[in-house]
Design a protein around this motif. Structure first.
Motif, PDB file in Angstrom:
ATOM      1  N   TRP A   1      -9.885 -99.777  13.207  1.00  8.46           N
ATOM      2  CA  TRP A   1      -9.937 -98.772  12.135  1.00  8.46           C
ATOM      3  C   TRP A   1     -10.981 -97.723  12.504  1.00  8.46           C
ATOM      4  O   TRP A   1     -12.161 -98.034  12.652  1.00  8.46           O
ATOM      5  N   THR A   2     -10.556 -96.483  12.648  1.00  8.23           N
ATOM      6  CA  THR A   2     -11.455 -95.414  13.103  1.00  8.23           C
ATOM      7  C   THR A   2     -12.576 -95.095  12.119  1.00  8.23           C
ATOM      8  O   THR A   2     -13.575 -94.509  12.509  1.00  8.23           O
ATOM      9  N   LYS A   3     -12.425 -95.488  10.868  1.00  8.46           N
ATOM     10  CA  LYS A   3     -13.486 -95.222   9.902  1.00  8.46           C
ATOM     11  C   LYS A   3     -14.754 -96.033  10.210  1.00  8.46           C
ATOM     12  O   LYS A   3     -15.843 -95.655   9.815  1.00  8.46           O
TER      13      LYS A   3
ATOM     14  N   ASN B   1     -15.699 -96.012  16.880  1.00 14.39           N
ATOM     15  CA  ASN B   1     -15.251 -94.954  17.771  1.00 14.39           C
ATOM     16  C   ASN B   1     -14.400 -95.587  18.874  1.00 14.39           C
ATOM     17  O   ASN B   1     -14.908 -95.978  19.919  1.00 14.39           O
ATOM     18  N   TYR B   2     -13.112 -95.707  18.630  1.00 14.05           N
ATOM     19  CA  TYR B   2     -12.231 -96.412  19.547  1.00 14.05           C
ATOM     20  C   TYR B   2     -11.976 -95.649  20.844  1.00 14.05           C
ATOM     21  O   TYR B   2     -11.585 -96.250  21.835  1.00 14.05           O
TER      22      TYR B   2
ATOM     23  N   ALA C   1      -6.491 -95.153  15.695  1.00 11.32           N
ATOM     24  CA  ALA C   1      -7.197 -96.161  16.486  1.00 11.32           C
ATOM     25  C   ALA C   1      -6.260 -96.807  17.499  1.00 11.32           C
ATOM     26  O   ALA C   1      -6.630 -97.008  18.656  1.00 11.32           O
TER      27      ALA C   1
ATOM     28  N   ASP D   1      -4.274 -98.602  11.571  1.00 11.93           N
ATOM     29  CA  ASP D   1      -4.728 -97.225  11.762  1.00 11.93           C
ATOM     30  C   ASP D   1      -4.085 -96.693  13.047  1.00 11.93           C
ATOM     31  O   ASP D   1      -4.446 -97.089  14.147  1.00 11.93           O
TER      32      ASP D   1
ATOM     33  N   GLN E   1      -5.743 -94.684  20.484  1.00 11.01           N
ATOM     34  CA  GLN E   1      -6.932 -94.597  21.340  1.00 11.01           C
ATOM     35  C   GLN E   1      -7.151 -95.842  22.191  1.00 11.01           C
ATOM     36  O   GLN E   1      -7.779 -95.761  23.248  1.00 11.01           O
TER      37      GLN E   1
END
Length: 109
Positions: free
Chosen positions: A23-25, A28-29, A52, A49, A55
């Motif tokens: 989850w990008t929240k 930082n993937y 994410a 997500d 990434q």
């Protein structure tokens, strides 16, 4: 095992990396290792997500998720396998199991 935040975890063993509910929240993937295996527990946006996933996925990333999740992201994963839960695959022995969200109230007396 690394806690990224919330329900997001990363496991590294040897040269293999497993991400759970990226989850990008909370992470930082783009700066984390690419996934060999991704486990998605359910369809809520804090567990599924697409940013994410984009990434961290590689062409050969294996993803295990409930069918409801797979329908949401099938275009993102055209070149890499999505395994439904409750089956055995190359990295899912014993079989993957669907997670169910439950709410438990504990009251202090």
């Amino acid at each position: 095992m690394t806690l990224i935040g919330h329900g997001s975890l990363m496991f590294e063993h040897g040269e293999k990396t497993i991400h759970v509910d990226p989850w990008t929240k909370v992470g930082n993937y783009a700066s984390l290792p690419k996934a060999d295996l991704v486990l998605i527990t359910h369809h809520h946006s804090d567990h599924l997500d697409t940013v994410a996933l984009e990434q961290i996925k590689k062409d050969n990333t294996i993803t295990v998720m409930p069918p409801k999740c797979a329908e949401k992201i099938k275009n993102l994963y055209e070149s890499s396998p999505i395994l439904p839960p409750n089956i055995s695959g190359p990295t899912t022995s014993p079989p993957a199991i669907i997670a169910f969200e439950t709410k438990i109230s504990i009251m202090a007396r």
